[in-house]
Design an enzyme around this catalytic site. Structure first.
Site, PDB file in Angstrom:
ATOM      1  N   ASP A   1      70.271  -9.543  59.752  1.00 32.14           N
ATOM      2  CA  ASP A   1      69.490  -9.625  58.514  1.00 32.14           C
ATOM      3  C   ASP A   1      70.454  -9.251  57.394  1.00 32.14           C
ATOM      4  O   ASP A   1      70.733  -8.071  57.175  1.00 32.14           O
ATOM      5  CB  ASP A   1      68.299  -8.674  58.542  1.00 32.14           C
TER       6      ASP A   1
ATOM      7  N   ASP B   1      23.538  11.889  78.480  1.00 34.31           N
ATOM      8  CA  ASP B   1      24.254  12.185  77.250  1.00 34.31           C
ATOM      9  C   ASP B   1      24.928  13.550  77.290  1.00 34.31           C
ATOM     10  O   ASP B   1      26.012  13.739  76.727  1.00 34.31           O
ATOM     11  CB  ASP B   1      23.304  12.104  76.053  1.00 34.31           C
TER      12      ASP B   1
ATOM     13  N   ARG C   1      30.026  16.625  77.308  1.00 27.42           N
ATOM     14  CA  ARG C   1      30.995  17.523  77.963  1.00 27.42           C
ATOM     15  C   ARG C   1      32.347  16.825  78.109  1.00 27.42           C
ATOM     16  O   ARG C   1      33.396  17.445  77.925  1.00 27.42           O
ATOM     17  CB  ARG C   1      30.475  17.965  79.336  1.00 27.42           C
TER      18      ARG C   1
ATOM     19  N   GLU D   1      26.046  16.461  66.768  1.00 24.15           N
ATOM     20  CA  GLU D   1      25.502  17.185  65.626  1.00 24.15           C
ATOM     21  C   GLU D   1      25.767  18.675  65.720  1.00 24.15           C
ATOM     22  O   GLU D   1      26.096  19.209  66.786  1.00 24.15           O
ATOM     23  CB  GLU D   1      23.990  16.961  65.498  1.00 24.15           C
TER      24      GLU D   1
ATOM     25  N   LYS E   1      10.024  31.665  63.210  1.00 25.76           N
ATOM     26  CA  LYS E   1      10.411  32.217  61.918  1.00 25.76           C
ATOM     27  C   LYS E   1      11.120  31.127  61.111  1.00 25.76           C
ATOM     28  O   LYS E   1      12.078  30.502  61.578  1.00 25.76           O
ATOM     29  CB  LYS E   1      11.357  33.416  62.090  1.00 25.76           C
TER      30      LYS E   1
ATOM     31  N   TYR F   1      19.086  14.356  68.270  1.00 26.98           N
ATOM     32  CA  TYR F   1      18.134  15.326  67.709  1.00 26.98           C
ATOM     33  C   TYR F   1      17.691  14.906  66.300  1.00 26.98           C
ATOM     34  O   TYR F   1      16.521  15.028  65.919  1.00 26.98           O
ATOM     35  CB  TYR F   1      18.798  16.698  67.678  1.00 26.98           C
ATOM     36  N   SER F   2      18.629  14.390  65.521  1.00 26.26           N
ATOM     37  CA  SER F   2      18.312  13.968  64.152  1.00 26.26           C
ATOM     38  C   SER F   2      17.212  12.920  64.130  1.00 26.26           C
ATOM     39  O   SER F   2      16.301  12.964  63.292  1.00 26.26           O
ATOM     40  CB  SER F   2      19.568  13.428  63.463  1.00 26.26           C
ATOM     41  N   LEU F   3      17.270  11.976  65.046  1.00 26.38           N
ATOM     42  CA  LEU F   3      16.245  10.922  65.116  1.00 26.38           C
ATOM     43  C   LEU F   3      14.880  11.532  65.441  1.00 26.38           C
ATOM     44  O   LEU F   3      13.863  11.168  64.831  1.00 26.38           O
ATOM     45  CB  LEU F   3      16.642   9.888  66.176  1.00 26.38           C
ATOM     46  N   SER F   4      14.852  12.470  66.372  1.00 22.48           N
ATOM     47  CA  SER F   4      13.589  13.119  66.736  1.00 22.48           C
ATOM     48  C   SER F   4      12.991  13.903  65.566  1.00 22.48           C
ATOM     49  O   SER F   4      11.775  14.058  65.466  1.00 22.48           O
ATOM     50  CB  SER F   4      13.810  14.070  67.919  1.00 22.48           C
TER      51      SER F   4
END
Length: 563
Positions: free
Chosen positions: A81, A356, A361, A427, A437, A469-472
């Protein structure tokens, strides 16, 4: 031949300097053999090289003239080159060079090639020689004050000549992306480049415009890595610097992890990833569309309370061992499957068999390393799983053949009072330590108060965890390859607080205002306790989790919701 190569680059350097800045130097005079426009400066430099090499004889491959036989004797192949970084030279930007790689022609081939026409020689070189036959490379910087010369001889090391000094070269030992300075060669703003710029993936990014020099900068530790994503690195550009990088212990592959084996041809091109061994492992999965590395060994993470999952693991391990591919297992099943325990440094892939929880894990075991997970569903929902037990062996076979795609997922970092918790794939949940509480939070995005919230808890989710969990809790479904985070309250006191989707480039902070303590759970595992006025910071992790791609995400959604 080192003295010949040095004479070549020095002669080009000496005679090219007077025309730097000459108005006609940048005039396009023809289309070169490689199909790109040839400037006057390229022709002049190439002619200088031809005049030097004709005295020694051989076969010249150069980007302007293509292939040319020089002299009566055919002892060497010169891959040249003349000006690498022509634009820089024309604009007097001090990053351009001359590069040459030299191959010794085998004795038996000298007779075959002698007195043959160009087309025969082209075909013969293409079939019988590759870039791995280059035994000597020289690259000279034509613009710097000291006119540095990089060179290497196969199996004898790489060196830098700078003034009266001769310095042995070796690559940088930097192995963290955030600490790495990276050279890039790209046409246009590719998605990969945009992601790097947005995510600030590296300490700094440099675009010099001279491939051969940038490769030598890696050999000299001036850069920690060099990346070319466009498959535009031509044989002419890299032949000299290739052997210099190899002799400085750099790992060099295309962007899919395949070792270079470019045939000696004017049309040979490739993509490039060049770095030390450890940094290369981290760069590869970021840019590759397919994970084309041959697997070295498999680690198995298996749901231990499922006899069916254990039996499938045994079946797959026996199958892999029949192909002489080593297997390792998570210690919790070692008494059930008599194999050596997983060592993260030994495995190239993880096979996760279960639900899942098992897959999470496996992601934690990978710990951000570029180790793809083959996720096989043996649980109930299996939102994270890409394969079923029926096609598990088919998935394994595709991985063995290198015929598969990788899906990269972002992760979430959690920092409490300067303490970093394990990165989350799904998450991070803030929940009350005392049942029944309610908790009181202040939520900030980039230090701007978004809301003052009372709720049973708070979920900060990745796109992968949007279907968990977010969806639930009423959160939205987000494609797992997106670059977003989702803030979802758990049973909020005020009904007007809705889940919030925001870019993963944002920094989220949560201040606990309750007198009652709370717990932080990362992917379902409680990691820390927080108390009033503690601030929890969330940000995009530097780590990723990598999955061998199987099921279509929307097909997976449809099947799960219908069930």
């Amino acid at each position: 031949m080192l003295d010949v190569a040095l004479k070549l680059v020095n002669e080009i350097d000496k005679r090219i300097q007077p025309i730097i800045g000459w108005e006609n130097a940048g005039k396009t005079v023809k289309i070169g053999a490689d199909g790109t426009p040839t400037k006057m400066i390229d022709i002049i430099a190439e002619n200088i090289a031809i005049n030097v090499l004709e005295k020694y004889g051989g076969i010249l491959l150069s980007e302007e003239i293509g292939l040319k036989v020089l002299g009566d004797e055919i002892n060497y192949i010169y891959i040249l080159d003349p000006i690498d970084g022509t634009y820089n030279a024309l604009k007097n930007i001090p990053v351009y060079s001359t590069s040459v790689g030299i191959i010794k022609i085998k004795e038996e081939d000298k007779k075959i090639l002698k007195n043959k026409d160009i087309k025969f020689i082209e075909k013969y070189l293409y079939k019988n020689y590759s870039i791995n036959d280059v035994y000597l490379g020289v690259v000279k910087s034509l613009a710097t004050k000291d006119k540095e010369v990089f060179y290497a001889i196969k199996n004898k090391g790489a060196y830098l000549i700078k003034g009266d000094e001769k310095i042995k070269l070796s690559v940088s030992k930097v192995n963290e992306l955030k600490k790495a300075s990276v050279g890039l060669f790209v046409y246009g703003l590719s998605n990969e480049l945009l992601d790097m710029l947005k995510d600030r993936l590296f300490r700094r990014i440099r675009l010099f415009g001279s491939i051969s020099l940038e490769m030598c900068f890696v050999a000299n530790k001036a850069l920690d890595a060099y990346i070319n994503l466009n498959e535009s690195a031509r044989l002419f550009d890299i032949a000299g610097s290739y052997i210099i990088c190899k002799e400085s212990n750099a790992k060099i592959t295309d962007k899919n992890g395949k070792e270079l084996n470019l045939p000696i041809s004017i049309s040979s091109k490739t993509s490039l990833i060049i770095a030390n061994e450890e940094l290369h492992k981290k760069l590869l999965p970021i840019f590759s569309n397919k994970w084309a590395i041959k697997p070295l060994s498999f680690g198995f993470v298996v749901r231990e309370d499922s006899k069916e999952a254990i039996n499938l693991a045994k079946d797959l391990i026996n199958y892999l061992k029949s192909k002489n591919i080593p297997c390792y297992v998570k210690e919790n099943i070692k008494n059930l499957i008599n194999e050596e325990k997983i060592n993260i440094k030994k495995i190239s892939h993880i096979v996760a068999i279960g639900g899942d929880g098992t897959i999470l894990r496996a992601a934690r075991i990978a710990n951000g390393e570029p180790i793809p997970i083959i996720s096989i569903n043996m649980g109930k929902l299996g939102f994270l799983a890409e394969f079923d037990k029926e096609n598990a062996k088919e998935a394994i076979n595709k991985v063995i053949k290198g015929d598969y795609e990788i899906e990269r997922r972002i992760k979430l970092d959690t920092i409490i009072n300067s303490k970093k918790l394990p990165s989350a794939l799904n998450e991070v949940v803030i929940i009350t330590k005392n049942p029944a509480k309610i908790l009181h939070f202040e939520i900030y995005v980039n230090d701007t108060l978004v809301d003052d919230l009372r709720a049973d808890g708070l979920i900060i989710s990745t796109p992968t965890g949007s279907t968990a969990y977010s969806l639930s809790a009423g959160g939205p479904i987000v494609e797992p390859t997106n670059n977003n985070f989702i803030i979802t309250p758990i049973c909020p006191f005020k009904l007007n607080f809705r889940p919030l989707v925001l870019s993963c480039r944002n920094i989220i902070k949560v201040r606990l205002k309750s007198n009652k303590p709370a717990l932080i759970a990362v992917d379902g595992i409680v990691e820390e306790e927080i108390k009033k006025d503690d601030i929890v910071m969330f940000k995009k992790s530097d780590e990723y989790t990598y999955f061998v791609k199987g099921k279509n995400f929307y097909e997976k959604l449809k099947n799960i919701f219908l069930n």
